[in-house]
Scaffold this motif. Structure first.
Motif, PDB file in Angstrom:
ATOM      1  N   PHE A 111      11.068   4.276 -16.649  1.00  0.00           N
ATOM      2  CA  PHE A 111       9.515   3.791 -16.624  1.00  0.00           C
ATOM      3  C   PHE A 111       9.776   2.400 -16.988  1.00  0.00           C
ATOM      4  CE2 PHE A 111       6.164   2.694 -19.537  1.00  0.00           C
ATOM      5  CZ  PHE A 111       5.150   3.071 -18.728  1.00  0.00           C
ATOM      6  N   SER A 112      10.638   1.821 -18.002  1.00  0.00           N
ATOM      7  CA  SER A 112      10.345   0.452 -18.316  1.00  0.00           C
ATOM      8  C   SER A 112      10.490  -0.472 -17.227  1.00  0.00           C
ATOM      9  CB  SER A 112      11.534   0.291 -19.199  1.00  0.00           C
ATOM     10  OG  SER A 112      12.762   0.589 -19.006  1.00  0.00           O
ATOM     11  N   LYS A 113      11.511  -0.006 -16.119  1.00  0.00           N
ATOM     12  CA  LYS A 113      11.760  -1.079 -14.817  1.00  0.00           C
ATOM     13  C   LYS A 113      10.577  -0.904 -13.819  1.00  0.00           C
ATOM     14  CE  LYS A 113      16.762  -0.648 -15.240  1.00  0.00           C
ATOM     15  NZ  LYS A 113      18.070  -0.521 -14.637  1.00  0.00           N
ATOM     16  N   TRP A 114      10.047   0.455 -13.586  1.00  0.00           N
ATOM     17  CA  TRP A 114       9.334   0.297 -12.566  1.00  0.00           C
ATOM     18  C   TRP A 114       7.869  -0.130 -13.148  1.00  0.00           C
ATOM     19  CZ3 TRP A 114       5.045   3.546 -13.022  1.00  0.00           C
ATOM     20  CH2 TRP A 114       5.308   4.716 -13.711  1.00  0.00           C
ATOM     21  N   TRP A 115       7.642   0.166 -14.320  1.00  0.00           N
ATOM     22  CA  TRP A 115       6.076  -0.327 -14.954  1.00  0.00           C
ATOM     23  C   TRP A 115       6.321  -1.747 -14.947  1.00  0.00           C
ATOM     24  CZ3 TRP A 115       2.023   1.979 -15.036  1.00  0.00           C
ATOM     25  CH2 TRP A 115       0.817   1.515 -15.981  1.00  0.00           C
ATOM     26  N   GLY A 116       7.326  -2.616 -15.341  1.00  0.00           N
ATOM     27  CA  GLY A 116       7.541  -3.838 -15.147  1.00  0.00           C
ATOM     28  C   GLY A 116       7.081  -4.472 -13.940  1.00  0.00           C
ATOM     29  N   VAL A 117       7.731  -4.094 -12.592  1.00  0.00           N
ATOM     30  CA  VAL A 117       7.413  -4.378 -11.499  1.00  0.00           C
ATOM     31  C   VAL A 117       5.910  -3.992 -10.977  1.00  0.00           C
ATOM     32  CG1 VAL A 117       7.673  -3.760  -8.958  1.00  0.00           C
ATOM     33  CG2 VAL A 117       9.829  -3.926 -10.475  1.00  0.00           C
ATOM     34  N   TYR A 118       5.300  -3.094 -11.499  1.00  0.00           N
ATOM     35  CA  TYR A 118       3.888  -2.736 -11.287  1.00  0.00           C
ATOM     36  C   TYR A 118       2.917  -3.809 -12.132  1.00  0.00           C
ATOM     37  CZ  TYR A 118       3.943   1.778  -8.865  1.00  0.00           C
ATOM     38  OH  TYR A 118       4.111   2.693  -7.929  1.00  0.00           O
ATOM     39  N   SER A 119       3.448  -4.372 -13.273  1.00  0.00           N
ATOM     40  CA  SER A 119       2.687  -5.528 -13.941  1.00  0.00           C
ATOM     41  C   SER A 119       2.853  -6.612 -13.055  1.00  0.00           C
ATOM     42  CB  SER A 119       3.458  -5.446 -15.415  1.00  0.00           C
ATOM     43  OG  SER A 119       3.374  -4.350 -16.295  1.00  0.00           O
ATOM     44  N   SER A 120       3.840  -6.914 -12.433  1.00  0.00           N
ATOM     45  CA  SER A 120       4.083  -8.182 -11.794  1.00  0.00           C
ATOM     46  C   SER A 120       3.078  -8.071 -10.420  1.00  0.00           C
ATOM     47  CB  SER A 120       5.523  -8.174 -11.331  1.00  0.00           C
ATOM     48  OG  SER A 120       5.934  -7.411 -10.284  1.00  0.00           O
ATOM     49  N   LEU A 121       2.827  -6.811 -10.066  1.00  0.00           N
ATOM     50  CA  LEU A 121       1.756  -6.740  -8.971  1.00  0.00           C
ATOM     51  C   LEU A 121       0.201  -6.375  -9.380  1.00  0.00           C
ATOM     52  CD1 LEU A 121       3.893  -4.225  -6.923  1.00  0.00           C
ATOM     53  CD2 LEU A 121       3.823  -6.835  -6.737  1.00  0.00           C
ATOM     54  N   TYR A 122       0.066  -6.606 -10.761  1.00  0.00           N
ATOM     55  CA  TYR A 122      -1.351  -6.385 -11.550  1.00  0.00           C
ATOM     56  C   TYR A 122      -1.577  -4.862 -11.038  1.00  0.00           C
ATOM     57  CZ  TYR A 122      -1.141 -11.258 -12.271  1.00  0.00           C
ATOM     58  OH  TYR A 122      -0.569 -12.667 -12.700  1.00  0.00           O
ATOM     59  N   TYR A 123      -0.908  -3.929 -10.888  1.00  0.00           N
ATOM     60  CA  TYR A 123      -1.293  -2.541 -10.628  1.00  0.00           C
ATOM     61  C   TYR A 123      -2.047  -2.174  -9.511  1.00  0.00           C
ATOM     62  CZ  TYR A 123       0.215  -2.985 -15.691  1.00  0.00           C
ATOM     63  OH  TYR A 123       1.000  -3.426 -16.812  1.00  0.00           O
ATOM     64  N   SER A 124      -2.050  -3.244  -8.510  1.00  0.00           N
ATOM     65  CA  SER A 124      -2.906  -3.254  -7.385  1.00  0.00           C
ATOM     66  C   SER A 124      -3.119  -1.805  -6.573  1.00  0.00           C
ATOM     67  CB  SER A 124      -2.341  -4.118  -6.306  1.00  0.00           C
ATOM     68  OG  SER A 124      -1.187  -3.982  -5.849  1.00  0.00           O
ATOM     69  N   GLY A 125      -1.849  -1.042  -6.779  1.00  0.00           N
ATOM     70  CA  GLY A 125      -1.916   0.160  -6.165  1.00  0.00           C
ATOM     71  C   GLY A 125      -3.066   1.245  -6.948  1.00  0.00           C
ATOM     72  N   PHE A 126      -2.839   1.088  -8.166  1.00  0.00           N
ATOM     73  CA  PHE A 126      -3.803   1.897  -9.010  1.00  0.00           C
ATOM     74  C   PHE A 126      -5.285   1.605  -8.803  1.00  0.00           C
ATOM     75  CE2 PHE A 126      -0.267   2.327 -12.033  1.00  0.00           C
ATOM     76  CZ  PHE A 126       0.291   3.482 -11.709  1.00  0.00           C
ATOM     77  N   VAL A 127      -5.616   0.244  -8.586  1.00  0.00           N
ATOM     78  CA  VAL A 127      -6.628  -0.210  -8.223  1.00  0.00           C
ATOM     79  C   VAL A 127      -7.323  -0.012  -6.949  1.00  0.00           C
ATOM     80  CG1 VAL A 127      -8.387  -2.368  -7.901  1.00  0.00           C
ATOM     81  CG2 VAL A 127      -6.577  -2.546  -9.496  1.00  0.00           C
ATOM     82  N   LEU A 128      -6.337   0.113  -5.830  1.00  0.00           N
ATOM     83  CA  LEU A 128      -6.920   0.459  -4.584  1.00  0.00           C
ATOM     84  C   LEU A 128      -6.823   2.109  -4.285  1.00  0.00           C
ATOM     85  CD1 LEU A 128      -7.361  -0.233  -1.544  1.00  0.00           C
ATOM     86  CD2 LEU A 128      -5.050  -0.085  -1.120  1.00  0.00           C
ATOM     87  N   PHE A 129      -6.146   2.799  -4.771  1.00  0.00           N
ATOM     88  CA  PHE A 129      -6.181   4.244  -4.593  1.00  0.00           C
ATOM     89  C   PHE A 129      -6.659   5.200  -5.631  1.00  0.00           C
ATOM     90  CE2 PHE A 129      -2.419   2.607  -2.370  1.00  0.00           C
ATOM     91  CZ  PHE A 129      -2.803   2.485  -0.956  1.00  0.00           C
TER      92      PHE A 129
END
Length: 481
Positions: free
Chosen positions: A437-455
């Motif tokens: 979790f700590s790793k992939w959540w860090g990547v998601y942070s760098s992408l500003y959670y765009s996937g969550f915003v879109l889907f």
């Protein structure tokens, strides 16, 4: 017995594997796996030249080669892969084919696999006995359901056309079962195939002698494609590196660059799987296992097909413009298993979305216990839900059809959709590869959670707004007319 010999050399410190692995920039287990996959091709050639004519020794040959391969990769821990095979043989023998046998096989195999993951899994990409075991789990589950379907056929119950093709009217002998488990071309990484295909191959029901020139040519082409994708993978992950995405330097780039970089990394990361599947398919074709009937060409010529063990549709994958294309083209045999043995057998739930959710949950469990797997398949559920509902809505609009009918705008639209699939495949795959979790959540942070915003807001926000906009546009057009 090359595998046992190399394993002994490794024990006494004389194996060249660690040195070669360091030389090419990989790990010893990964190099062992690659060597084993490549060995499937010459093992197939040896089978046709020296073993095929001795009918009673065919299963024995597959067992010896597969066990040798297992010992080379996993040493004494290879015994784990034998236990489920013995269990299903005993339960089938004493309980017979049927619902109880299928349930016991399902629960035992998933339980054994999950315990294996808990004991062996780490945050890295692990190559342990659980790798072939996850393939074996699906094969044995399918076998138990196929035996159950065979019992239904004997009773005169109605089956689907696909179930009829794999249903078994008799249980395998112990030697047949172990040969099926350890078939050397795909014991380690798949592809999975039905016991019906295996026994038809062993019993000479495929035109192997008659069509030798055809399938040998196709096998060689698949082999070369596999090697090509292997090279592309090595180059691609060197250029697009996951370690860079976890670094502070990644944050210094623009948000658009980060999305593109993550997408390209994911695209090349998938080449790891594609290259393995192409190489194993080459071995399956060279054995003669992949026969898939005949087809008629546009010129009216009848030719044999040898794509029965195909696990990747390259043109569809590379040209994907929506995530359904990825599902249709990637890991085809596992998707077929999930559709036939999980999704369709959840029909009693009475809800397709619910059946799809539980199917994806099963696939996440099958991959492991790390949070990244569950996030990836949750992403797939969200994306597919949006795509399946969005496409019928916009395809009926005048603007959408105009864009696709114009020579210039259709290529622009294709490029836009291609970028969408690449970018959000990166979003979806990052948790799968990073696991923790700590790793992939860090990547998601760098992408500003765009996937969550879109889907995520699709069903409750975007879908109603889109329908309102289309309705308003239609009303304005009617009034203007």
């Amino acid at each position: 017995m090359w595998g046992i010999f190399l394993y002994i050399l490794d024990l006494v410190g004389l194996s060249p594997i660690p040195f070669l692995a360091e030389l090419i920039g990989t790990t010893a287990p990964a190099l062992k796996l690659l060597i084993s996959i490549l060995m499937g091709y010459p093992i197939a050639i040896l089978y046709h030249h020296h073993i095929k004519d001795f009918f009673d020794y065919r299963n024995i040959y597959f067992i010896v080669c597969g066990v040798d391969m297992a010992f080379f990769n996993f040493g004494i821990s290879m015994y784990h892969n034998m236990i489920p095979a013995i269990v299903i043989y005993m339960t089938t023998k004493f309980l017979g084919a049927g619902k109880m046998n299928a349930v016991i096989t399902f629960v035992f195999n998933m339980g054994y696999l999950l315990i294996g993951y808990i004991v062996t899994e780490s945050e890295d990409y692990d190559i342990t006995w659980t790798m072939p075991h996850c393939v074996l789990t699906l094969k044995l589950m399918a076998l138990s359901f196929d035996l159950w379907d065979g019992k239904k056929m004997i009773k005169g119950e109605t089956l689907s056309e696909n179930n009829k093709k794999t249903a078994l009217l008799r249980a395998p002998s112990f030697v047949e079962l172990i040969g099926f488990v350890y078939f050397p071309a795909c014991f380690l990484v798949g592809p999975i195939f039905s016991f019906r295909r295996y026994i038809d191959f062993v019993m000479d029901k495929f035109p192997v002698e008659k069509e030798a020139k055809v399938y040998e040519k196709q096998a060689l082409r698949r082999l070369l494609q596999g090697l090509g994708y292997l090279i592309a993978f090595q180059v691609g992950v060197y250029v697009f590196n996951v370690k860079y995405m976890l670094s502070d330097d990644f944050w210094e780039t623009s948000i658009f660059y980060r999305h593109f970089y993550c997408g390209m990394w994911a695209h090349f990361a998938l080449y790891k799987y594609i290259s393995c599947w192409l190489l194993t398919e080459a071995s399956c074709i060279r054995f003669g296992m992949s026969y898939n009937g005949v087809e008629t060409t546009p010129e009216g010529k009848t030719i044999s097909k040898w794509d029965g063990c195909n696990n990747i549709k390259l043109l569809r994958f590379e040209g994907a413009t929506k995530f359904q294309h990825y599902i249709d083209s990637f890991n085809c045999n596992t998707n077929h298993f999930a559709a036939e043995y999980i999704y369709k057998r959840l029909k009693f739930l009475g809800n397709r979305n619910l059946s799809q959710f539980f199917t994806l949950l099963f696939l996440a469990l099958w991959h492991g216990t790390r949070s990244g797997y569950y996030m990836t398949f949750f992403n797939e559920f969200l994306i597919m839900l949006m795509e399946k509902e969005l496409e019928p809505i916009i395809s009926k609009t005048e603007l959408y059809n105009k864009l696709w009918s114009h020579n210039v705008t259709k290529y622009m639209l294709y490029g836009l959709l291609k970028m969408y699939t690449i970018v959000f495949m990166g979003w979806s795959l990052a948790p799968f590869d990073l696991k923790a979790f700590s790793k992939w959540w860090g990547v998601y942070s760098s992408l500003y959670y765009s996937g969550f915003v879109l889907f995520l807001p699709w069903a409750i926000l975007y879908k109603p707004l889109l329908k309102m906009a289309i309705k308003a546009s239609s009303v304005r057009r009617v009034r203007a007319d």
